[in-house]
Design an enzyme around this catalytic site. Structure first.
Site: not given
Ligand code: NI
Length: 160
Positions: A51, A88-89, A130-131, A134
């Site tokens: 990210q 989510c950022l 979630h991470e 990614h």
């Protein structure tokens, strides 16, 4: 310390698989500090290295304190799943209900390069899943059920 630019939903790097960090050196530690700062600034509770444009298997998550996890791997997942709202950022302003395992066990290296094993449930388990997604190029929109996916596509053209 530095606040880094967070990559947004349409950037190809978010769809790529990140590579393992071969060792926990100064560079990885700096990455974690910068990611923690960036996450705080964005008022997030988790952030993965892709990210911020780095294809390494490194995540930070907000627990009682901020945890940096290197090469994290889910070794156990409860069969029981729960649905909850996630943000989510990389998707500012978008919140989606996602189904995930309620409890997980994770193996990783900590910021000192020490092997750790961690049990998590509830929100922390959700954030870690979630991470780690990614790191595999999977975004939360990819976890939507078929009906929710259609709804999402109609509502947010260009996001998926
Ligand atoms: Ni995210």
């Amino acid at each position: 310390m530095a606040i880094l630019e967070i990559r947004k939903f349409n950037e190809p790097i978010l769809r790529k698989r990140a590579k393992e960090a071969r060792k926990v050196d100064k560079e990885v530690r700096k990455l974690i500090v910068d990611m923690a700062q960036t996450m705080k600034k964005g008022q997030g509770i988790g952030l993965a290295a892709p990210q911020i444009g780095v294809l390494r298997r490194v995540i930070v998550v907000q627990a009682q304190r901020i945890l940096g996890l290197i090469n994290p791997k889910i070794v156990k997942k409860s069969r029981e799943k729960g649905k909850d709202i996630e943000g989510c950022l990389s998707f500012p302003g978008i919140f989606l209900e996602i189904k995930r395992a309620k409890e997980i066990e994770v193996k990783a290296l900590d910021i000192n390069g020490k092997k750790i094993e961690l049990k998590a449930k509830g929100l922390l388990a959700r954030v870690i899943q979630h991470e780690i997604d990614h790191l595999n190029g999977i975004l939360f929109i990819n976890r939507l059920g078929i009906i929710d996916k259609i709804r999402f596509k109609l509502k947010y053209r260009g996001f998926s």
